[in-house]
Design a protein around this motif. Structure first.
Motif, PDB file in Angstrom:
ATOM      1  N   ARG A  94       0.841  -1.203   0.000  1.00 19.23           N
ATOM      2  CA  ARG A  94       0.000   0.000   0.000  1.00 19.23           C
ATOM      3  C   ARG A  94       0.867   1.238   0.000  1.00 19.23           C
ATOM      4  O   ARG A  94       2.004   1.248   0.485  1.00 19.23           O
ATOM      5  CB  ARG A  94      -0.983  -0.028   1.165  1.00 19.23           C
TER       6      ARG A  94
ATOM      7  N   SER B 152      -0.779  11.180   3.516  1.00 12.82           N
ATOM      8  CA  SER B 152      -1.667  12.070   4.280  1.00 12.82           C
ATOM      9  C   SER B 152      -1.894  13.319   3.433  1.00 12.82           C
ATOM     10  O   SER B 152      -0.932  13.974   3.055  1.00 12.82           O
ATOM     11  CB  SER B 152      -1.005  12.483   5.593  1.00 12.82           C
TER      12      SER B 152
ATOM     13  N   GLU C  33      -4.812   8.881   4.178  1.00 14.66           N
ATOM     14  CA  GLU C  33      -4.764   8.987   5.644  1.00 14.66           C
ATOM     15  C   GLU C  33      -5.221  10.391   6.055  1.00 14.66           C
ATOM     16  O   GLU C  33      -4.416  11.260   6.400  1.00 14.66           O
ATOM     17  CB  GLU C  33      -3.362   8.640   6.132  1.00 14.66           C
TER      18      GLU C  33
ATOM     19  N   ALA D 120       0.287   5.131   1.381  1.00 14.13           N
ATOM     20  CA  ALA D 120      -0.687   5.695   2.330  1.00 14.13           C
ATOM     21  C   ALA D 120      -0.394   7.161   2.642  1.00 14.13           C
ATOM     22  O   ALA D 120      -0.026   7.502   3.768  1.00 14.13           O
ATOM     23  CB  ALA D 120      -0.682   4.852   3.603  1.00 14.13           C
TER      24      ALA D 120
ATOM     25  N   ARG E  88       7.815   1.863   3.650  1.00 17.05           N
ATOM     26  CA  ARG E  88       7.643   3.277   3.988  1.00 17.05           C
ATOM     27  C   ARG E  88       8.969   3.833   4.499  1.00 17.05           C
ATOM     28  O   ARG E  88       9.926   3.083   4.716  1.00 17.05           O
ATOM     29  CB  ARG E  88       6.528   3.439   5.025  1.00 17.05           C
TER      30      ARG E  88
END
Ligand code: GLU
Length: 299
Positions: free
Chosen positions: A7, A11, A43, A9, A231
């Motif tokens: 994924r 923000s 997010e 993700a 990440r």
């Protein structure tokens, strides 16, 4: 084994920059490399900083780069009830408690405890390490203060929650494949000891939002069936807490790879707040997706 699921993700509190592009492209290359899927998760739990035009902007930037995500897209703001439910379940189990301390009050107590001139204990994000003040409140006092509408966060009682340990972060390295530079593969897998206690009793629900980053990310990785989390290394310390939360809520623990961050000429990590150019700016000044990919080593 289940098909691998990765994924990206972001923000949506600023436009994406080259660091985001590198992270998304690495997830994409790995997913392709091992026949996995890549999902997108927005997010957007922060009601002040997350803006709809930024969500649309990041979708456009990622599509422009040539990234395609498997459906469905997940938006955290649509799942606040699920996070709220999990916080109350942890509280019911005696593993979370309401905390009425303001940031300023916590800093003052921690500084006073440390003594004049002494270094203040801090969590990995640099915040003064919460001394557990509200853990000592009786349930009836806490209930009364909540009923009176006093603002509060919820904190995990880490000392209670962390036993039985030990907790482990399952990591993997990333190896460049043979031939074309774009090929990336899963490299050596290794288990690392996790130290969730370095977070003290972390906030799992904010005053204004019924979750924190940590709880939402762990619940969502479970719901989306994420097998591989890729990440930035700035989140490595958070993973120590994430594996504890996974154990507590009965979620499987993905494998993790924390990649190096892109830095600017002065060695600072890229950030909108430091004026790093956004992908949208680069696009407007005539850069091509192929050029960006080549620049980041994904040609
Ligand atoms: N939303 C986080 C960020 O943009 C990333 C979270 C994660 O990958 O776990 O920094």
């Amino acid at each position: 084994m289940n098909a691998p699921v990765f994924r990206f993700a972001p923000s949506p509190n600023g436009r994406l920059h080259l660091g985001h592009a590198a992270s998304a492209l690495l997830n994409d290359a790995l997913a392709r490399g091992i026949g996995g899927r890549l999902l997108l998760r927005i997010e957007d739990i922060d009601p002040v900083r997350s803006r709809p035009e930024l969500i649309q902007g990041l979708r456009e930037d990622l599509a422009w780069l040539g990234l395609r995500f498997a459906p469905p897209e997940r938006r955290q703001s649509e799942h606040l009830d699920a996070y709220r439910y999990q916080v109350s379940a942890l509280a019911e189990r005696g593993l979370a408690y309401p905390c009425f301390c303001s940031r300023g009050a916590i800093a003052a107590v921690v500084e006073a405890d440390a003594g004049r001139g002494a270094p203040v204990p801090r969590d990995p994000d640099g915040a003064p390490l919460y001394p557990g003040t509200c853990r000592a409140l009786s349930e009836s006092v806490a209930d009364r203060r909540r009923a009176a509408g006093e603002p509060h966060t919820w904190r995990l009682d880490t000392a209670l929650a962390a036993s039985p340990g030990p907790h482990v972060v399952r990591t993997f390295a990333v190896a460049a494949g043979e031939g074309r530079g774009a090929v990336r593969q899963i490299g050596i897998e290794r288990d690392e000891a996790a130290d969730p206690a370095r977070w003290g009793d972390p906030v799992i629900a904010r005053r204004d939002v019924p979750t924190s980053y940590h709880l939402a990310v762990v619940m969502d990785d479970a719901v989306q069936g994420i097998t591989h989390v890729v990440r930035g290394e700035d989140l490595r310390a958070s993973t120590d807490l994430h594996v504890l939360l996974q154990a507590l809520i009965g979620a499987p623990s993905p494998r993790y790879h924390h990649h190096a961050l892109l830095r600017d000429a002065s060695g600072e990590k890229l950030a909108k707040s430091r004026g790093s150019r956004s992908l949208a700016d680069l696009r407007a000044s005539g850069e091509s997706p192929a050029g960006i990919r080549a620049r980041l080593g994904f040609a």
